[in-house]
Design a protein around this motif. Structure first.
Motif, PDB file in Angstrom:
ATOM      1  N   GLN A   1     -12.330   5.281   0.213  1.00 34.26           N
ATOM      2  CA  GLN A   1     -11.876   5.893   1.458  1.00 34.26           C
ATOM      3  C   GLN A   1     -12.654   5.284   2.623  1.00 34.26           C
ATOM      4  O   GLN A   1     -13.860   5.100   2.551  1.00 34.26           O
ATOM      5  CB  GLN A   1     -12.075   7.413   1.418  1.00 34.26           C
ATOM      6  CG  GLN A   1     -11.337   8.090   0.264  1.00 34.26           C
ATOM      7  CD  GLN A   1      -9.848   7.846   0.286  1.00 34.26           C
ATOM      8  OE1 GLN A   1      -9.247   7.773   1.337  1.00 34.26           O
ATOM      9  NE2 GLN A   1      -9.249   7.735  -0.890  1.00 34.26           N
TER      10      GLN A   1
ATOM     11  N   SER B   1       0.815  -1.216   0.000  1.00 41.94           N
ATOM     12  CA  SER B   1       0.000   0.000   0.000  1.00 41.94           C
ATOM     13  C   SER B   1       0.848   1.265   0.000  1.00 41.94           C
ATOM     14  O   SER B   1       0.308   2.367  -0.146  1.00 41.94           O
ATOM     15  CB  SER B   1      -0.937   0.010   1.217  1.00 41.94           C
ATOM     16  OG  SER B   1      -0.242   0.313   2.416  1.00 41.94           O
TER      17      SER B   1
ATOM     18  N   ARG C   1      -5.536   1.859   8.508  1.00 41.30           N
ATOM     19  CA  ARG C   1      -6.242   2.130   7.253  1.00 41.30           C
ATOM     20  C   ARG C   1      -5.374   2.964   6.352  1.00 41.30           C
ATOM     21  O   ARG C   1      -4.644   3.853   6.785  1.00 41.30           O
ATOM     22  CB  ARG C   1      -7.564   2.868   7.517  1.00 41.30           C
ATOM     23  CG  ARG C   1      -7.402   4.294   8.048  1.00 41.30           C
ATOM     24  CD  ARG C   1      -8.765   4.951   8.258  1.00 41.30           C
ATOM     25  NE  ARG C   1      -8.622   6.299   8.781  1.00 41.30           N
ATOM     26  CZ  ARG C   1      -8.538   7.381   8.020  1.00 41.30           C
ATOM     27  NH1 ARG C   1      -8.587   7.277   6.716  1.00 41.30           N
ATOM     28  NH2 ARG C   1      -8.400   8.577   8.563  1.00 41.30           N
TER      29      ARG C   1
ATOM     30  N   SER D   1      -5.547   4.145   1.907  1.00 39.29           N
ATOM     31  CA  SER D   1      -6.076   3.906   0.568  1.00 39.29           C
ATOM     32  C   SER D   1      -5.409   4.818  -0.444  1.00 39.29           C
ATOM     33  O   SER D   1      -5.465   6.034  -0.323  1.00 39.29           O
ATOM     34  CB  SER D   1      -7.597   4.127   0.530  1.00 39.29           C
ATOM     35  OG  SER D   1      -8.088   3.911  -0.782  1.00 39.29           O
TER      36      SER D   1
ATOM     37  N   PHE E   1      -5.689  -0.385  -1.526  1.00 36.91           N
ATOM     38  CA  PHE E   1      -6.142   0.006  -0.194  1.00 36.91           C
ATOM     39  C   PHE E   1      -5.733  -1.108   0.762  1.00 36.91           C
ATOM     40  O   PHE E   1      -5.609  -2.280   0.380  1.00 36.91           O
ATOM     41  CB  PHE E   1      -7.648   0.274  -0.141  1.00 36.91           C
ATOM     42  CG  PHE E   1      -8.535  -0.913  -0.448  1.00 36.91           C
ATOM     43  CD1 PHE E   1      -8.691  -1.961   0.448  1.00 36.91           C
ATOM     44  CD2 PHE E   1      -9.239  -0.960  -1.643  1.00 36.91           C
ATOM     45  CE1 PHE E   1      -9.510  -3.037   0.172  1.00 36.91           C
ATOM     46  CE2 PHE E   1     -10.072  -2.046  -1.932  1.00 36.91           C
ATOM     47  CZ  PHE E   1     -10.200  -3.084  -1.021  1.00 36.91           C
TER      48      PHE E   1
ATOM     49  N   THR F   1      -6.433   4.324  -3.434  1.00 36.03           N
ATOM     50  CA  THR F   1      -7.491   4.234  -4.435  1.00 36.03           C
ATOM     51  C   THR F   1      -8.563   5.274  -4.128  1.00 36.03           C
ATOM     52  O   THR F   1      -8.448   6.054  -3.188  1.00 36.03           O
ATOM     53  CB  THR F   1      -8.142   2.834  -4.403  1.00 36.03           C
ATOM     54  OG1 THR F   1      -8.906   2.708  -3.199  1.00 36.03           O
ATOM     55  CG2 THR F   1      -7.082   1.738  -4.448  1.00 36.03           C
TER      56      THR F   1
END
Length: 465
Positions: free
Chosen positions: A338, A305, A331, A333, A318, A335
């Motif tokens: 979200q 990631s 977390r 992302s 993500f 991409t």
């Protein structure tokens, strides 16, 4: 198909200011007039092809950054913040949020910080008995949230730290990074020892001994070794990066420093160039990558990631980790997807089912309300305590990307990505999800009117208008 126009005024203005150029000088180098540049920077006109080429040729600018800025994630973050009941039932339309994120990103960030401060104050007031009399009961973002947002808006890629880790690991490409780290520490007069205690890592500065837990998995020991090396040898680099971040509190700065040392450790275990090439060669087979680099599945997913180096980007993935209550503990992302900043993730997402099938990879074709389709890979991750009676930490992780990259993933080989019915509908957070017929909905969508009919009951006790 009509060509999509590119509006990137904020990114264009940010680039000019970073180069220290006036609008007049910048316009001259781009080969456009001053009024035309002004209109592009204010999103009154799209960025022209001439400007895109000039940015690449004149400044070596990675033009993909023009369309992968912070706007999408800021829109998602603002929508979730505005779903807070404090704003009432009439939030601004999505078009206004997009305009704000594109034309006034500083204002959008200020709004998010203000809402975060409000939530922090609200949480403290909810436990007033604990907060009374404490000097630190002031309204500001929690240090943890502040650090999380720092990495979030850096695309989880820290260029200087990543390059430093790669230079260290490639100093002797025939020797693993953790063996190099042990040699480097030995040269500093620091010895390694294993200790049968609960702590993963303990550095005795006076004795010059770094203790690693014998209960930890080998990949965890390697990671902790490299993390300690970063703290001892990369202090100047880490502190300079922290100065750039301008954290609001000493606690946030301290947490971020550990985060940067963690970043160095992962980047040294899996050096950017070697890891990117291996990922492409194995078609992102997580188990092969874990074996090749002496890492865990979770460490490999996290590293994938971060592959967002300008000019050498990997697939935009993500990555998320959740606990058994559905709370997101990690977390990121790269991409358009979200994650919810507060609370849990969508229950329809396969990451939650991973707890039911330990030791197996679960695959899911999913579609978000905006019509974007993804392939998601989920697996449980258990972290034993190392002794009888010691608590076991259980998580589930998910790694995914847009389905257009399916050909580069070994996990997509037998999936039918051409049929719409193969994709399961998922959302982000119930309060901002636009799906009206979701059988797993926990709360109504904030932007819709509800209709309650006493004589009828469907899956939900109300219908969404």
């Amino acid at each position: 198909m009509a060509t999509q126009k590119l509006y990137a005024g904020a990114k264009l203005r940010e680039t000019r200011q970073r180069l220290g150029l006036t609008q007049k000088d910048f316009a001259a180098k781009l080969g456009v007039s001053l009024p035309y540049l002004n209109q592009m920077e204010n999103n009154n006109r799209p960025v022209s092809t001439t400007v895109v080429l000039a940015l690449a040729q004149e400044f070596g600018f990675d033009v993909t950054e023009l369309s992968t800025g912070d706007a999408e994630r800021m829109v998602s973050d603002m929508r979730e913040a505005l779903a807070d009941p404090v704003f009432g039932d009439d939030p601004p339309p999505l078009a206004d949020l997009r305009l704000t994120a594109s034309n006034a990103p500083a204002l959008a960030r200020a709004f998010l910080e203000l809402h975060s401060a409000y939530r922090q104050t609200h949480e403290r007031l909810a436990s007033l008995d604990e907060a009374l009399g404490r000097e630190d009961a002031r309204s500001q973002s929690s240090p943890w949230d502040e650090v999380r947002d720092f990495f979030h808006y850096c695309d989880n890629y820290i260029d200087a730290v990543d390059h430093a880790a790669e230079r260290f690991a490639n100093g002797d490409s025939k020797v693993a990074a953790y063996d190099l780290a042990a040699e480097r520490l030995a040269a500093m007069g620091i010895s390694l020892a294993q200790d049968d205690v609960g702590k993963l890592r303990h550095f005795d500065r006076e004795a010059g001994v770094l203790y690693l837990s014998s209960r930890a998995a080998p990949e965890s020991q390697r990671f902790q070794l490299l993390l300690q090396l970063a703290l001892l040898t990369q202090d100047a680099l880490l502190e300079a990066t922290l100065d750039f971040a301008r954290f609001q509190s000493d606690a946030a700065r301290a947490i971020a420093k550990i985060g940067l040392a963690n970043y160095f450790a992962g980047a040294a275990m899996m050096p950017y160039g070697q890891f990117l090439a291996a990922a492409q060669e194995t078609r992102h087979d997580l188990e092969l990558l874990a074996n090749r680099f002496g890492a865990s599945i979770e460490q490999v997913c996290h590293r994938l990631s971060t592959l967002q180096r300008p000019g050498a980007k990997g697939i935009p993935f993500f990555f998320v980790r959740v606990d058994q209550a559905g709370t997101i503990t990690k977390r990121h992302s790269a991409t358009r997807l979200q994650f919810a900043r507060f609370g849990g993730a969508c229950p329809l997402w396969n990451v939650h089912r991973a707890f039911e099938t330990p030791g197996r990879f679960l695959r899911q074709l999913a579609e978000t309300p905006d019509g974007v389709r993804y392939i998601s890979l989920a697996r449980d991750v258990s972290k034993p305590g190392g002794s009888f009676g010691a608590p076991v930490r259980r998580f589930a992780i998910a790694l995914g990307c847009e389905v257009k990259h399916a050909g580069d993933l070994v996990y997509a080989d037998d999936l039918d990505v051409s049929h719409a019915r193969a994709f399961e509908p998922i959302g982000i957070s119930c309060r901002i999800c636009e799906r009206t017929e979701c059988h797993q909905r926990s709360v109504p969508p904030l932007e819709r009117r509800l209709q309650v009919t006493p004589d009828e009951r469907g899956v939900l006790p109300y219908s969404v208008g």
